[in-house]
Motif scaffolding. Structure first.
Motif, mmCIF file in Angstrom:
data_model
loop_
_atom_site.group_PDB
_atom_site.id
_atom_site.type_symbol
_atom_site.label_atom_id
_atom_site.label_comp_id
_atom_site.label_asym_id
_atom_site.label_seq_id
_atom_site.Cartn_x
_atom_site.Cartn_y
_atom_site.Cartn_z
ATOM 1 N N VAL A 251 4.359 4.455 7.370
ATOM 2 C CA VAL A 251 5.460 5.413 7.530
ATOM 3 C C VAL A 251 4.880 6.816 7.600
ATOM 4 O O VAL A 251 4.043 7.198 6.773
ATOM 5 C CB VAL A 251 6.447 5.305 6.351
ATOM 6 N N SER A 252 5.335 7.611 8.567
ATOM 7 C CA SER A 252 4.824 8.976 8.706
ATOM 8 C C SER A 252 5.889 9.875 9.312
ATOM 9 O O SER A 252 6.888 9.411 9.865
ATOM 10 C CB SER A 252 3.561 8.996 9.578
ATOM 11 N N ALA A 253 5.653 11.180 9.198
ATOM 12 C CA ALA A 253 6.554 12.175 9.782
ATOM 13 C C ALA A 253 6.236 12.356 11.250
ATOM 14 O O ALA A 253 5.072 12.477 11.638
ATOM 15 C CB ALA A 253 6.424 13.499 9.045
ATOM 16 N N ALA A 254 7.271 12.366 12.075
ATOM 17 C CA ALA A 254 7.117 12.583 13.509
ATOM 18 C C ALA A 254 7.857 13.860 13.905
ATOM 19 O O ALA A 254 8.692 14.371 13.155
ATOM 20 C CB ALA A 254 7.657 11.384 14.293
ATOM 21 N N SER A 255 7.566 14.365 15.076
ATOM 22 C CA SER A 255 8.203 15.592 15.548
ATOM 23 C C SER A 255 9.709 15.389 15.694
ATOM 24 O O SER A 255 10.188 14.266 15.855
ATOM 25 C CB SER A 255 7.606 16.024 16.889
ATOM 26 N N GLY A 256 10.448 16.477 15.618
ATOM 27 C CA GLY A 256 11.887 16.402 15.771
ATOM 28 C C GLY A 256 12.592 15.846 14.562
ATOM 29 O O GLY A 256 13.665 15.242 14.690
ATOM 30 N N ASN A 257 11.984 16.032 13.370
ATOM 31 C CA ASN A 257 12.583 15.527 12.130
ATOM 32 C C ASN A 257 12.868 14.029 12.222
ATOM 33 O O ASN A 257 13.958 13.562 11.922
ATOM 34 C CB ASN A 257 13.868 16.289 11.778
ATOM 35 N N ARG A 258 11.836 13.281 12.612
ATOM 36 C CA ARG A 258 11.970 11.837 12.755
ATOM 37 C C ARG A 258 10.931 11.136 11.879
ATOM 38 O O ARG A 258 9.877 11.698 11.574
ATOM 39 C CB ARG A 258 11.799 11.415 14.208
ATOM 40 N N ILE A 259 11.249 9.913 11.510
ATOM 41 C CA ILE A 259 10.331 9.082 10.738
ATOM 42 C C ILE A 259 9.844 7.953 11.632
ATOM 43 O O ILE A 259 10.659 7.245 12.245
ATOM 44 C CB ILE A 259 11.020 8.508 9.490
ATOM 45 N N GLU B 19 0.839 -1.201 0.000
ATOM 46 C CA GLU B 19 0.000 0.000 0.000
ATOM 47 C C GLU B 19 0.872 1.248 0.000
ATOM 48 O O GLU B 19 2.005 1.233 0.491
ATOM 49 C CB GLU B 19 -0.912 0.013 1.226
ATOM 50 N N SER B 20 0.317 2.322 -0.545
ATOM 51 C CA SER B 20 1.029 3.601 -0.537
ATOM 52 C C SER B 20 1.236 4.072 0.903
ATOM 53 O O SER B 20 0.308 4.037 1.721
ATOM 54 C CB SER B 20 0.218 4.649 -1.316
ATOM 55 N N GLY B 21 2.448 4.492 1.221
ATOM 56 C CA GLY B 21 2.736 4.960 2.568
ATOM 57 C C GLY B 21 3.103 3.866 3.544
ATOM 58 O O GLY B 21 3.251 4.129 4.742
ATOM 59 N N TRP B 22 3.279 2.645 3.040
ATOM 60 C CA TRP B 22 3.634 1.515 3.892
ATOM 61 C C TRP B 22 4.934 0.885 3.413
ATOM 62 O O TRP B 22 5.269 0.952 2.224
ATOM 63 C CB TRP B 22 2.525 0.460 3.877
ATOM 64 N N VAL B 23 5.649 0.264 4.347
ATOM 65 C CA VAL B 23 6.845 -0.513 4.016
ATOM 66 C C VAL B 23 6.721 -1.895 4.621
ATOM 67 O O VAL B 23 5.969 -2.111 5.586
ATOM 68 C CB VAL B 23 8.142 0.170 4.525
ATOM 69 N N ASP B 24 7.456 -2.815 4.045
ATOM 70 C CA ASP B 24 7.594 -4.149 4.621
ATOM 71 C C ASP B 24 8.942 -4.242 5.320
ATOM 72 O O ASP B 24 9.948 -3.741 4.811
ATOM 73 C CB ASP B 24 7.513 -5.223 3.538
ATOM 74 N N ALA B 25 8.968 -4.886 6.478
ATOM 75 C CA ALA B 25 10.208 -5.110 7.224
ATOM 76 C C ALA B 25 10.336 -6.599 7.507
ATOM 77 O O ALA B 25 9.418 -7.215 8.066
ATOM 78 C CB ALA B 25 10.218 -4.316 8.529
ATOM 79 N N THR B 26 11.459 -7.162 7.106
ATOM 80 C CA THR B 26 11.688 -8.594 7.275
ATOM 81 C C THR B 26 12.844 -8.833 8.223
ATOM 82 O O THR B 26 13.926 -8.256 8.067
ATOM 83 C CB THR B 26 12.001 -9.261 5.918
ATOM 84 N N ALA B 27 12.603 -9.670 9.220
ATOM 85 C CA ALA B 27 13.643 -10.046 10.183
ATOM 86 C C ALA B 27 13.817 -11.550 10.123
ATOM 87 O O ALA B 27 12.870 -12.305 9.900
ATOM 88 C CB ALA B 27 13.265 -9.599 11.594
ATOM 89 N N GLY B 28 15.048 -11.989 10.333
ATOM 90 C CA GLY B 28 15.320 -13.414 10.315
ATOM 91 C C GLY B 28 16.403 -13.786 11.301
ATOM 92 O O GLY B 28 17.302 -12.992 11.586
ATOM 93 N N LEU B 29 16.294 -14.990 11.837
ATOM 94 C CA LEU B 29 17.295 -15.525 12.762
ATOM 95 C C LEU B 29 17.565 -16.974 12.401
ATOM 96 O O LEU B 29 16.649 -17.712 11.981
ATOM 97 C CB LEU B 29 16.799 -15.432 14.215
ATOM 98 N N PRO B 30 18.806 -17.418 12.570
ATOM 99 C CA PRO B 30 19.119 -18.832 12.308
ATOM 100 C C PRO B 30 18.268 -19.749 13.180
ATOM 101 O O PRO B 30 17.999 -19.448 14.355
ATOM 102 C CB PRO B 30 20.608 -18.939 12.668
ATOM 103 N N LEU B 31 17.801 -20.840 12.616
ATOM 104 C CA LEU B 31 17.013 -21.865 13.288
ATOM 105 C C LEU B 31 15.601 -21.393 13.647
ATOM 106 O O LEU B 31 14.784 -22.174 14.136
ATOM 107 C CB LEU B 31 17.706 -22.365 14.566
#
Length: 256
Positions: free
Chosen positions: A181-189, A159-171
């Motif tokens: 994803v959006s803009a936050a105060s203090g120039n943060r994402i 979707e527009s404005g969204w990201v996928d995040a993939t995490a992986g660990l052995p076993l």
């Protein structure tokens, strides 16, 4: 009515026509026109030299202030530039820089590419700084750089404005979640509304994703005076859009 050849240009049997040389008045007009063209061409050349010098000085000030490895490209708009320099302010300047580092952060996120439009750029003062009345800028953050900063693999979401995040660990395996994803105060994402998309969200993977996405990530390498207004996702990364007034680019000017 028949008109005699004596009223026309002299005609020769071989088909050629005699053309009389220009009169003294015509010669003067031609010389004056050529002189004017030469003056205009010379003036444009001198103005362009002044523009190149202003572009070089602005590029140096930005490079010194932001710590980029390569000097950014700069283009001064408007003509004549000499008049703008005489007034001490350039009407509009476009700048593009690449690879702005983000040192001194627990999660350093470099700016892959920064495009800046500056109005009222002051031309006086220190050679290693530049000051603009108003600025609009877009910081492009590649998914590769975002992934390195967060410690998980980030890509464009469905979707527009969204990201996928993939995490992986052995076993344990891999798990993919989506986040807005959006803009936050203090120039943060910020990454919010996290939801599982693929794989089992086991405790070790959840802990890894929480660490990556729970806290907004700061953009610490943006010139002081710029404020983050919006973020959008693209196929290759995230565009962060900024605006600011009375912005100065100088050493150690990046926002915290």
């Amino acid at each position: 009515m028949y008109q005699s050849h004596r009223d026309e240009e002299p005609y020769y049997g071989d088909g050629s026509v005699y053309v009389s040389p220009p009169t003294r008045t015509r010669r003067r007009m031609i010389i004056a026109a050529l002189s004017l063209v030469a003056v205009l061409v010379g003036g444009v050349a001198v103005d362009r030299i002044a523009a190149v010098r202003a572009e070089s000085r602005t590029a140096k000030a930005f490079q010194d202030g932001m710590g980029t490895a390569d000097r950014p490209s700069v283009h001064v708009r408007g003509f004549p530039v000499l008049n703008q320099l005489a007034a001490g302010s350039l009407d509009h300047v476009d700048l593009t820089a690449h690879g702005i580092p983000a040192d001194g952060s627990a999660r350093p996120l470099p700016v892959t590419r920064l495009t800046v439009g500056m109005d009222g750029l002051k031309t006086s003062g220190s050679a290693d700084e530049a000051h603009a009345d108003s600025v609009t800028a877009t910081a492009f953050l590649s998914y590769a750089d975002v992934s390195s900063a967060l410690g998980v693999q980030v890509s464009q979401g469905d979707e527009s404005g969204w990201v996928d995040a993939t995490a992986g660990l052995p076993l344990v395996g891999d798990v993919t979640v989506s986040a807005a994803v959006s803009a936050a105060s203090g120039n943060r994402i910020s990454f919010t509304d996290v939801r599982a998309e693929q794989g089992e969200l086991l405790p070790p993977l959840k802990s890894l994703l929480d660490k990556a996405l729970d806290e907004p990530i700061p953009l610490q390498n943006v010139p002081e005076g710029l404020r983050l207004r919006s973020v959008t996702t693209t196929e290759d990364g995230i565009d962060a859009r900024f605006t600011g007034r009375s912005v100065t680019f100088h050493p150690d000017s990046s926002s915290a």
